[in-house]
Design an enzyme around this catalytic site. Structure first.
Site, PDB file in Angstrom:
ATOM      1  N   ARG A  24     -39.278 -48.759-110.851  1.00  0.00           N
ATOM      2  CA  ARG A  24     -40.148 -49.394-111.252  1.00  0.00           C
ATOM      3  C   ARG A  24     -40.235 -49.444-112.879  1.00  0.00           C
ATOM      4  O   ARG A  24     -40.618 -49.980-114.365  1.00  0.00           O
ATOM      5  CB  ARG A  24     -41.627 -49.792-111.482  1.00  0.00           C
ATOM      6  CG  ARG A  24     -42.372 -49.695-110.169  1.00  0.00           C
ATOM      7  CD  ARG A  24     -42.781 -50.937-110.300  1.00  0.00           C
ATOM      8  NE  ARG A  24     -43.230 -51.682-108.524  1.00  0.00           N
ATOM      9  CZ  ARG A  24     -44.436 -51.584-108.509  1.00  0.00           C
ATOM     10  NH1 ARG A  24     -45.271 -51.779-108.958  1.00  0.00           N
ATOM     11  NH2 ARG A  24     -44.991 -52.490-107.445  1.00  0.00           N
ATOM     12  N   ARG A  28     -44.477 -52.581-116.500  1.00  0.00           N
ATOM     13  CA  ARG A  28     -45.320 -53.172-117.713  1.00  0.00           C
ATOM     14  C   ARG A  28     -45.004 -51.969-119.103  1.00  0.00           C
ATOM     15  O   ARG A  28     -45.932 -52.397-120.025  1.00  0.00           O
ATOM     16  CB  ARG A  28     -46.665 -53.478-117.247  1.00  0.00           C
ATOM     17  CG  ARG A  28     -47.406 -54.277-116.418  1.00  0.00           C
ATOM     18  CD  ARG A  28     -48.403 -54.114-115.667  1.00  0.00           C
ATOM     19  NE  ARG A  28     -48.046 -53.087-114.504  1.00  0.00           N
ATOM     20  CZ  ARG A  28     -48.788 -53.401-113.419  1.00  0.00           C
ATOM     21  NH1 ARG A  28     -49.741 -53.602-113.760  1.00  0.00           N
ATOM     22  NH2 ARG A  28     -48.216 -52.452-112.358  1.00  0.00           N
ATOM     23  N   ARG A  37     -42.801 -61.853-119.379  1.00  0.00           N
ATOM     24  CA  ARG A  37     -44.140 -62.626-118.878  1.00  0.00           C
ATOM     25  C   ARG A  37     -44.798 -63.143-119.178  1.00  0.00           C
ATOM     26  O   ARG A  37     -45.255 -63.947-118.307  1.00  0.00           O
ATOM     27  CB  ARG A  37     -44.414 -60.946-117.548  1.00  0.00           C
ATOM     28  CG  ARG A  37     -45.324 -60.967-116.877  1.00  0.00           C
ATOM     29  CD  ARG A  37     -46.158 -60.117-116.100  1.00  0.00           C
ATOM     30  NE  ARG A  37     -47.152 -59.971-117.446  1.00  0.00           N
ATOM     31  CZ  ARG A  37     -48.457 -58.880-116.957  1.00  0.00           C
ATOM     32  NH1 ARG A  37     -48.420 -57.834-116.379  1.00  0.00           N
ATOM     33  NH2 ARG A  37     -49.234 -58.690-118.603  1.00  0.00           N
ATOM     34  N   ASP A  74     -39.900 -58.479-106.236  1.00  0.00           N
ATOM     35  CA  ASP A  74     -40.930 -57.558-105.471  1.00  0.00           C
ATOM     36  C   ASP A  74     -40.837 -58.194-103.536  1.00  0.00           C
ATOM     37  O   ASP A  74     -40.294 -58.564-103.266  1.00  0.00           O
ATOM     38  CB  ASP A  74     -42.872 -58.469-105.894  1.00  0.00           C
ATOM     39  CG  ASP A  74     -43.834 -57.428-105.265  1.00  0.00           C
ATOM     40  OD1 ASP A  74     -43.810 -56.135-106.299  1.00  0.00           O
ATOM     41  OD2 ASP A  74     -43.831 -57.837-104.335  1.00  0.00           O
ATOM     42  N   TYR A 151     -49.852 -55.051 -95.968  1.00  0.00           N
ATOM     43  CA  TYR A 151     -50.280 -56.228 -96.986  1.00  0.00           C
ATOM     44  C   TYR A 151     -50.284 -58.004 -96.224  1.00  0.00           C
ATOM     45  O   TYR A 151     -51.446 -58.930 -96.669  1.00  0.00           O
ATOM     46  CB  TYR A 151     -49.050 -56.460 -97.999  1.00  0.00           C
ATOM     47  CG  TYR A 151     -48.694 -56.047 -99.323  1.00  0.00           C
ATOM     48  CD1 TYR A 151     -49.943 -55.389-100.311  1.00  0.00           C
ATOM     49  CD2 TYR A 151     -47.992 -54.481 -99.291  1.00  0.00           C
ATOM     50  CE1 TYR A 151     -49.748 -54.763-100.806  1.00  0.00           C
ATOM     51  CE2 TYR A 151     -47.547 -54.150 -99.719  1.00  0.00           C
ATOM     52  CZ  TYR A 151     -48.432 -53.385-100.716  1.00  0.00           C
ATOM     53  OH  TYR A 151     -49.107 -52.522-101.717  1.00  0.00           O
TER      54      TYR A 151
END
Ligand code: 1CP
Length: 348
Positions: A24, A28, A37, A74, A151
């Protein structure tokens, strides 16, 4: 390549310092990521716009002396391409409009065409390779079949994996059928990424650690082994290395090494020296600082980096990383302390 430490470490060839990157690394915690973003509007548009995906892939490399870039995307692009209706909202995380629960749901799924349904990923790979211009290698990735299935069946993130475990124990054949379809999709997706230019592939089995030892073999590792065998990685010193990362997989390192992968990602729960004693020089080890350590004072971070390097000991075959992804609350200055410490303490 001007910096081939990362590939050399994965091929267990000599390196001048331990290569380092971070799960990552584009994300963020970086204000420039949040700005891009914002410009994209939302996370999925960012993933699906190759110019913007390329921009955020390169952002951490501008700040830090990282030895690899990872494609910004992703793991949930595959189920999205299968038509499950993905959305990713701040604070909520990923959600699917449609879940996979019944025989009919599984039968209706088809393997996406990577150059068509996932063409935006391949376009991003080609663009990033061009922009990197041989400076550092590019890592491509996919989720593992088991992790993607969690998921798809749960409909999003889960704490107890209630739905998928119910299917696993009540209708194991149905789950195997789903895992087979996902496995085929992962193989064609990763092979398309290789054709488009990624120089290493990594499979994220983030949720393999919630399984019993027998179920890990049957429902996760078996499928990752199939993927490793089916990848168009080439051979010898020119091959594209493949890394398997099972979070919570410290119990199963020997079995993971037996798949034929080149590298094993370690979470922070295991001493890397103990892991090395178990797998020898059959595979490279990638890891394994606790990402929460990035909240510590600088000296403590440096001490931990040194501890991990010393614990791994002599010889090539170590790629430094965190044991899981960096979290959004981390101060970007701490990342510089971490990256620089790896190179400083590992100079040969
Ligand atoms: O708001 C935002 O900007 C979205 C946050 C975010 C980001 C930055 C998501 C949603 N995905 C990503 C990027 C991402 N995801 C990368 C980019 C490359 C890099 O490492 O820099 C990668 C490799 C992933 C892989 C991924 N997505 C995994 C496997 C690795 C891991 O961390 O275990 C998993 C489990 C996901 C699912 C996912 N997507 C996004 C989130 C927040 C999650 C995790 C949800 C959960 O915990 O269940």
């Amino acid at each position: 390549m001007s910096n081939d430490r990362f590939i050399n470490a994965l091929l267990r060839k000599p390196v001048d310092a331990t290569p380092v990157w971070m799960m990552r690394q584009a994300g963020r915690y970086l204000p420039e990521y949040r700005a891009t973003r914002e410009k994209a509007g939302d996370f999925l548009t960012l993933c699906k716009t190759p110019e913007l995906a390329c921009e955020v892939t390169l952002q951490p490399l501008e700040r830090y002396e990282l030895d690899a870039a990872i494609l910004f995307s992703d793991i949930l692009t595959i189920p999205d391409a299968m038509g499950l209706g993905l959305s990713v909202n701040e604070g909520v995380g990923p959600r699917f409009e449609r879940t996979i629960r019944t025989e009919k749901d599984v039968e209706n799924l088809s393997v996406p065409d990577p150059e068509d349904d996932l063409g935006y990923v391949m376009d991003a790979v080609r663009l990033i390779r061009k922009e990197l211009d041989g400076s550092v290698p590019l890592i491509g990735f996919s989720g593992s079949p088991w992790t993607l299935a969690t998921y798809m069946i749960e409909g999003g993130s889960s704490k107890d994996f209630r739905q998928i475990k119910t299917m696993m124990y009540q209708a194991p054949e149905l789950l195997h059928k789903l895992l087979s379809t996902i496995t085929e999709s992962v193989i064609s997706y990763l092979n398309a990424q290789i054709a488009a230019g990624v120089q290493t592939v990594m499979v994220f089995d983030t949720w393999g650690g919630v399984l019993t030892t027998n179920d890990y073999e049957a429902f996760s590792l078996q499928y990752m082994r199939k993927i490793i065998k089916a990848l168009n990685t080439g051979s010898g010193d020119d091959r594209i290395p493949a890394i398997l990362f099972t979070k919570g997989g410290g119990l199963w390192l020997e079995q993971i090494a037996d798949t034929g992968c080149d590298g094993i990602g370690l979470d922070w729960s295991i001493e890397i020296g103990d892991a090395k004693a178990r797998v020898g020089d059959r595979v490279t080890l990638q890891g394994n600082m606790d990402p929460a350590m990035l909240r510590a004072p600088d000296d403590r971070i440096r001490q931990e980096v040194k501890h991990i390097i010393d614990s791994f000991g002599e010889g090539s075959g170590h790629v430094f990383n965190l044991g899981h992804g960096i979290t959004p609350d981390i101060d970007p200055e701490k990342v510089k302390v971490y990256v620089d410490a790896v190179h400083e303490f590992s100079q040969s």
